[in-house]
Design a protein around this motif. Structure first.
Motif, PDB file in Angstrom:
ATOM      1  N   ILE B  78       0.813  -1.216   0.000  1.00 27.58           N
ATOM      2  CA  ILE B  78       0.000   0.000   0.000  1.00 27.58           C
ATOM      3  C   ILE B  78       0.850   1.271   0.000  1.00 27.58           C
ATOM      4  N   PHE B  79       2.012   1.187   0.651  1.00 30.91           N
ATOM      5  CA  PHE B  79       2.887   2.352   0.747  1.00 30.91           C
ATOM      6  C   PHE B  79       4.128   2.165  -0.125  1.00 30.91           C
ATOM      7  N   ASP B  80       4.676   3.290  -0.584  1.00 29.85           N
ATOM      8  CA  ASP B  80       5.954   3.240  -1.294  1.00 29.85           C
ATOM      9  C   ASP B  80       7.078   3.664  -0.357  1.00 29.85           C
ATOM     10  N   PRO B  81       8.212   3.001  -0.395  1.00 33.44           N
ATOM     11  CA  PRO B  81       9.381   3.444   0.350  1.00 33.44           C
ATOM     12  C   PRO B  81      10.272   4.322  -0.538  1.00 33.44           C
ATOM     13  N   LEU B  82      11.203   5.016   0.073  1.00 32.15           N
ATOM     14  CA  LEU B  82      12.132   5.852  -0.705  1.00 32.15           C
ATOM     15  C   LEU B  82      13.117   4.998  -1.486  1.00 32.15           C
ATOM     16  N   VAL B  83      13.595   3.953  -0.808  1.00 35.64           N
ATOM     17  CA  VAL B  83      14.548   3.062  -1.469  1.00 35.64           C
ATOM     18  C   VAL B  83      14.066   1.631  -1.300  1.00 35.64           C
ATOM     19  N   TRP B  84      14.651   0.731  -2.040  1.00 35.80           N
ATOM     20  CA  TRP B  84      14.124  -0.617  -2.085  1.00 35.80           C
ATOM     21  C   TRP B  84      15.244  -1.592  -2.419  1.00 35.80           C
ATOM     22  N   ARG B  85      15.084  -2.831  -2.020  1.00 35.56           N
ATOM     23  CA  ARG B  85      16.103  -3.830  -2.346  1.00 35.56           C
ATOM     24  C   ARG B  85      15.740  -4.514  -3.656  1.00 35.56           C
ATOM     25  N   ASP B  86      16.720  -4.583  -4.535  1.00 34.04           N
ATOM     26  CA  ASP B  86      16.494  -5.200  -5.833  1.00 34.04           C
ATOM     27  C   ASP B  86      16.179  -6.685  -5.674  1.00 34.04           C
ATOM     28  N   PRO B  94      17.217   3.040  -5.621  1.00 35.17           N
ATOM     29  CA  PRO B  94      16.233   4.110  -5.462  1.00 35.17           C
ATOM     30  C   PRO B  94      14.852   3.613  -5.851  1.00 35.17           C
ATOM     31  N   TYR B  95      13.842   4.170  -5.211  1.00 33.66           N
ATOM     32  CA  TYR B  95      12.478   3.759  -5.557  1.00 33.66           C
ATOM     33  C   TYR B  95      11.635   5.022  -5.699  1.00 33.66           C
ATOM     34  N   LEU B  96      11.040   5.504  -4.609  1.00 35.07           N
ATOM     35  CA  LEU B  96      10.374   6.809  -4.691  1.00 35.07           C
ATOM     36  C   LEU B  96      11.412   7.900  -4.876  1.00 35.07           C
ATOM     37  N   PHE B 165      18.091  15.097   5.238  1.00 36.55           N
ATOM     38  CA  PHE B 165      18.088  14.612   6.610  1.00 36.55           C
ATOM     39  C   PHE B 165      19.407  15.030   7.233  1.00 36.55           C
ATOM     40  N   VAL B 166      19.354  15.987   8.155  1.00 36.86           N
ATOM     41  CA  VAL B 166      20.573  16.420   8.841  1.00 36.86           C
ATOM     42  C   VAL B 166      20.664  15.641  10.153  1.00 36.86           C
ATOM     43  N   CYS B 167      21.764  14.889  10.292  1.00 37.24           N
ATOM     44  CA  CYS B 167      21.872  13.980  11.434  1.00 37.24           C
ATOM     45  C   CYS B 167      22.890  14.469  12.438  1.00 37.24           C
ATOM     46  N   LYS B 168      22.878  13.816  13.602  1.00 35.44           N
ATOM     47  CA  LYS B 168      23.832  14.187  14.646  1.00 35.44           C
ATOM     48  C   LYS B 168      25.189  13.532  14.397  1.00 35.44           C
ATOM     49  N   ASN B 169      25.219  12.567  13.514  1.00 42.89           N
ATOM     50  CA  ASN B 169      26.453  11.897  13.112  1.00 42.89           C
ATOM     51  C   ASN B 169      26.241  11.481  11.661  1.00 42.89           C
ATOM     52  N   PRO B 170      27.236  10.901  11.008  1.00 46.43           N
ATOM     53  CA  PRO B 170      27.028  10.579   9.579  1.00 46.43           C
ATOM     54  C   PRO B 170      25.856   9.621   9.338  1.00 46.43           C
ATOM     55  N   PHE B 171      25.460   8.861  10.341  1.00 45.73           N
ATOM     56  CA  PHE B 171      24.328   7.931  10.245  1.00 45.73           C
ATOM     57  C   PHE B 171      24.389   7.154   8.919  1.00 45.73           C
ATOM     58  N   PRO B 172      25.488   6.435   8.701  1.00 44.36           N
ATOM     59  CA  PRO B 172      25.721   5.845   7.383  1.00 44.36           C
ATOM     60  C   PRO B 172      24.673   4.813   6.966  1.00 44.36           C
ATOM     61  N   MET B 173      23.969   4.238   7.943  1.00 43.49           N
ATOM     62  CA  MET B 173      23.015   3.188   7.567  1.00 43.49           C
ATOM     63  C   MET B 173      21.599   3.735   7.421  1.00 43.49           C
ATOM     64  N   LEU B 174      21.466   5.061   7.391  1.00 41.41           N
ATOM     65  CA  LEU B 174      20.116   5.627   7.307  1.00 41.41           C
ATOM     66  C   LEU B 174      19.316   5.078   6.115  1.00 41.41           C
ATOM     67  N   PRO B 175      19.877   5.098   4.894  1.00 36.10           N
ATOM     68  CA  PRO B 175      19.087   4.565   3.761  1.00 36.10           C
ATOM     69  C   PRO B 175      18.719   3.094   3.935  1.00 36.10           C
ATOM     70  N   ALA B 176      19.563   2.340   4.634  1.00 36.04           N
ATOM     71  CA  ALA B 176      19.277   0.914   4.802  1.00 36.04           C
ATOM     72  C   ALA B 176      18.001   0.697   5.609  1.00 36.04           C
ATOM     73  N   TYR B 177      17.641   1.673   6.438  1.00 40.80           N
ATOM     74  CA  TYR B 177      16.415   1.561   7.216  1.00 40.80           C
ATOM     75  C   TYR B 177      15.187   1.966   6.407  1.00 40.80           C
ATOM     76  N   PHE B 178      15.392   2.530   5.211  1.00 41.31           N
ATOM     77  CA  PHE B 178      14.267   3.143   4.501  1.00 41.31           C
ATOM     78  C   PHE B 178      13.362   2.208   3.695  1.00 41.31           C
ATOM     79  N   PRO B 179      13.788   0.983   3.353  1.00 45.48           N
ATOM     80  CA  PRO B 179      12.822   0.119   2.657  1.00 45.48           C
ATOM     81  C   PRO B 179      11.555  -0.152   3.467  1.00 45.48           C
ATOM     82  N   ILE B 180      11.619  -0.019   4.793  1.00 43.88           N
ATOM     83  CA  ILE B 180      10.383  -0.214   5.558  1.00 43.88           C
ATOM     84  C   ILE B 180       9.879   1.119   6.111  1.00 43.88           C
ATOM     85  N   PHE B 181      10.361   2.226   5.537  1.00 43.49           N
ATOM     86  CA  PHE B 181       9.889   3.552   5.957  1.00 43.49           C
ATOM     87  C   PHE B 181       8.816   3.994   4.958  1.00 43.49           C
TER      88      PHE B 181
END
Lengths: 288, 522
Positions: B78-86, B94-96, B165-181
């Motif tokens: 029902i929802f689209d995520p920003l990024v997605w796993r191939d 990239p997705y949305l 997204f401005v983070c408190k640290n580089p937060f390198p895994m941020l996109p990895a959390y986005f397929p379920i965002f």
């Protein structure tokens, strides 16, 4: 009822169903008592190379595991034998409590009548309207999943069966001449209950208690099916664990199921027989 | 229809493509497209109804009111995520978001696809993304995902289709959390009450809601205005079928197209049926038996190690998973960077276990309890019973306690579970070490142990964007975890499905079941 036992024996000899029930229950009681001598294996011992082995009468089965093995290679027969301890033991203990409480309260209600009678019987009505399985789940949720809690639930909910029967009988018996005579000579309430009422209640209570054991075996199986009785060695649990193998190893769930079926059936047939034998009129009472 | 991979053609929408075919017709990406979308023959290859069973309850479809796998799977329709796993490479794509990058100063920039519309007709813009993340992070919402994103300091809308997204640290895994965002529509999600939103999800995805009965069934229908490839499936039904045997029977009877988590003993039966087959993929879901450090005697490291020596992981995997899992030495599975290949699983050594127990002051073992929700793992009942059997052989008498998912989840997150409890963890499909280490240790939401050193390493891992550095940090964490033994380490379990033979969906490592690219093959 002078010739009570002789007549009951006579009836019993002519009643095949009752004989079957009695035989099965006798075998069951013997296995419960001598489980460790009878069971071919330790019911909790894993035999991983032989897991999901079919029973002896199917291809691939052997006499080492007569009813086959479960997903861990545990002997199904031994698990049924030990499971009988849990299932039947719990039910018997629960019914014992129910009988003690039920007979006591039924006696009080029937004998004294008045406010006590109203209080007790309205409480019975309330309990009657609560589904037993729900009550059991509630108690387990609050007190925790332990066998002792299951027994307490059985006692706490099962007494109403006996209370109703006992009260009804007491209402009838207390108007009999011999009771009135005892009252007139100044026998104490307790003495009347013990000497004149209780002996006459034995038969009806025996009938309800027998029937109730079958009922409680089913309740225990239902609860252990959900894994909430605190025991993983019972018929209900094995059905639950084996049900996903019904397509590949049907014996894991089916044999404990048969055990429940025949146990309940046997107790019901004995109960039926006792009711008919003790009260010959009931049989001839037209239905409706 | 051969547009199966058309959604891989990122950067263009179907409509844009049709409009600009001439211009980019030569590009390799575009060659995946077949213009003229739905020909007569394509219509024959459509599913009128596609049925997927859920093996566990689906109580709620508000992406911020649950973190349950079955809900993650269905919400994704029902929802689209920003990024997605191939689907083939399992790489983040990239997705949305048409593109995204780390632009320095702890900032991640996402450029959103233009012209995307929510199911209520409202446009999806950078503001929707900002709203969705702020909702996820808000204290009032109390989303189960909230803790993960607290390192985001601010979200800036650069223009209508660009968000930082401005983070408190580089937060390198941020996109990895986005397929379920899930990206939500601001108007709808701010005007309606939580209770309404729990039952009436509204997104921009390939399917829109028709009917949702919690823990019973979800029905969705195709979104014909979808910006991407319009799915060959007209309607999906997702009934909750808790019984393993029933799911298999329904599959074999032709009632299901995808039947997750069949009993492994049923694999041969499914493969021999002639109308279904088994599909297995190693993914990200680890299985473990955790200790609660607050309960005796598991505050004692020797006891925890002893129990690891007592359990034969290899045998559990061989017998109950038919060897389809991978046994583990520490917290991270081999599919997640940071996995430590140098660590060897605890060997099966009951003698060692007994001597450690003796050293710890338990020469005769002790009594304890293992809490379990069997559907949480493949062969959950069997694995737990096997574990108990191994423990008994070294004198530890463990009693098994079955809970339902809701109660058990609460017991763990309130740190009351245990003394031992079975858990499986899929790392929220991130394939990033952070999602395991942050949640399962120290102050993590799903932790009942006390390991501040891991909290520290998690913070370090978020503080550097250099991949190799992060791997080093996580491997160090794995070494500590292996030695401290906060769990009985078990295995990485496979994602298993029974699938009917009339479509081409394949099991995915990320445990998701996206269906927009499924083709009818028979």
């Amino acid at each position: 009822m002078e010739t009570g036992f002789a007549r009951i024996w006579q009836e019993f000899r002519g009643n095949r169903l009752a004989q079957f029930g009695a035989l099965f229950v006798t075998v069951l009681v013997v296995t419960v008592v001598f489980a460790s001598e009878i069971a071919p294996h330790d019911p909790t011992k894993f035999h991983l190379p032989e897991r999901n082995q079919p029973p002896v009468f199917l291809e691939g089965g052997d006499w080492v595991f007569p009813l086959g093995t479960d997903a861990h290679g545990r002997d199904v027969l031994s698990r049924i034998i030990y499971g009988a301890r849990t299932s039947l033991g719990t039910a018997a203990a629960g019914v014992t409590i129910a009988v003690i409480v039920g007979v006591t309260l039924g006696l009080i209600a029937g004998y004294f009548g008045g406010v006590l009678d109203t209080l007790i019987m309205r409480f019975v009505d309330i309990l009657l309207s609560i589904p037993l399985i729900l009550l059991a789940l509630l108690v387990i949720a609050v007190l925790g999943p332990k066998i002792i809690n299951i027994i307490l639930v059985m006692g706490a909910a099962g007494w109403i069966w006996h209370a109703r029967i006992v009260r009804g009988n007491v209402l009838r018996i207390r108007e009999e001449q011999f009771v009135l005579a005892a009252v007139n000579v100044g026998t104490s309430h307790f003495g009347i209950m013990r000497r004149h009422l209780l002996p006459n209640l034995l038969a009806p209570v025996l009938v309800t208690a027998t029937m109730q054991i079958g009922f409680m075996v089913i309740l225990e199986s239902g609860l252990s099916f959900f894994g909430i009785t605190g025991s993983s060695l019972s018929w209900g649990w094995d059905i639950s664990a084996g049900r996903k193998y019904l397509g590949t190893a049907w014996w894991i769930a089916s044999f404990p199921g048969f055990a429940i079926f025949f146990t309940v059936l046997s107790f019901n047939m004995i109960g039926d027989f006792l009711r008919d034998a003790i009260d010959p009129h009931s049989r001839h009472t037209p239905v409706g | 229809m051969s547009t199966s991979s058309s959604k891989l053609g990122r950067g263009i929408t179907r409509r844009n493509f049709v409009r600009t075919t001439g211009a980019i017709g030569a590009s390799a990406i575009a060659s995946n497209f077949l213009p003229g979308a739905r020909s007569a023959s394509a219509a024959e290859k459509e599913f009128d109804l596609f049925r997927v069973a859920m093996w566990s309850g689906m109580p709620n479809l508000d992406p911020d009111q649950n973190a349950i796998r079955t809900c993650l799977i269905t919400q994704n329709w029902i929802f689209d995520p920003l990024v997605w796993r191939d689907k083939d490479s399992n790489e983040l794509k990239p997705y949305l978001a048409e593109e995204y990058s780390f632009i320095g100063k702890n900032t991640w920039r996402f450029r959103i696809r233009e012209g995307v519309k929510f199911h209520n007709g409202k446009p999806l813009t950078a503001n929707s993304v900002k709203f969705s993340m702020e909702r996820r992070m808000s204290e009032k919402m109390a989303s189960p995902h909230r803790k993960t994103f607290l390192d985001i300091a601010e979200i800036n809308v650069v223009n209508q289709y660009t968000v930082d997204f401005v983070c408190k640290n580089p937060f390198p895994m941020l996109p990895a959390y986005f397929p379920i965002f899930a990206i939500m529509e601001e108007g709808y999600y701010s005007e309606n009450a939580k209770e309404h939103l729990a039952l009436n999800p509204l997104g921009s995805g390939p399917f829109r809601l028709t009917e949702f009965k919690p823990d019973d069934i979800l029905r969705v229908e195709r979104n014909d205005d979808y910006w991407g490839m319009v799915p060959p499936i007209k309607k999906i039904e997702a009934p909750v079928v808790l019984e393993d045997a029933t799911r298999v029977a329904s599959l074999l009877a032709g009632d299901l197209h995808i039947s997750p988590r069949p009993t492994i003993e049923d694999f041969p039966r499914i493969n021999a049926s002639g109308n279904a087959k088994v599909d297995v993929k190693i993914g990200n879901r680890i299985v473990l038996s955790a200790f609660n450090y607050a309960m005796e005697p598991f505050n004692n490291k020797k006891v925890r190690q002893a129990l690891n020596y007592a359990v034969n992981q290899e045998e559990i995997n061989e017998i109950y998973l038919k060897g389809s899992g991978e046994i583990m030495a520490s917290a991270l599975p081999s599919t997640v960077p940071g996995h430590h290949p140098g660590l060897k699983p605890y060997p099966y050594d009951p003698a060692m276990a007994k001597s450690l127990l003796k050293e710890a002051g338990f020469p005769n073992g002790f009594k304890t309890r293992i809490e379990v929700v069997p559907p949480w793992m493949v062969a959950g009942n069997e694995v737990t019973e096997a574990l108990i059997n191994y423990l008994r052989e070294v004198g530890v008498q463990a009693e098994m306690q079955v809970y339902d998912a809701g109660t058990m989840g609460g017991r763990i997150t309130s740190r009351k579970a245990g003394p031992m409890y079975m858990l499986s963890w899929g790392g929220n499909s991130t394939f990033d070490a952070d999602s395991y280490l942050q949640a399962l240790f120290g102050q993590g939401a799903w932790s009942c142990n006390d390991m501040p050193e891991i909290d520290e390493l998690v913070a370090q891992g978020r503080a550097t964007a250099v991949h190799e550095e992060r791997v080093g940090i996580y491997q160090k964490a794995c070494e500590i975890i292996h030695d401290e033994a906060p769990w009985v380490f078990l295995h990485l379990q496979p994602n298993t499905y029974g699938v009917s033979l009339d479509h081409d969906w394949k099991a995915r490592p990320d445990e998701m079941i996206p269906l927009w690219y499924v083709n009818k093959t028979a």
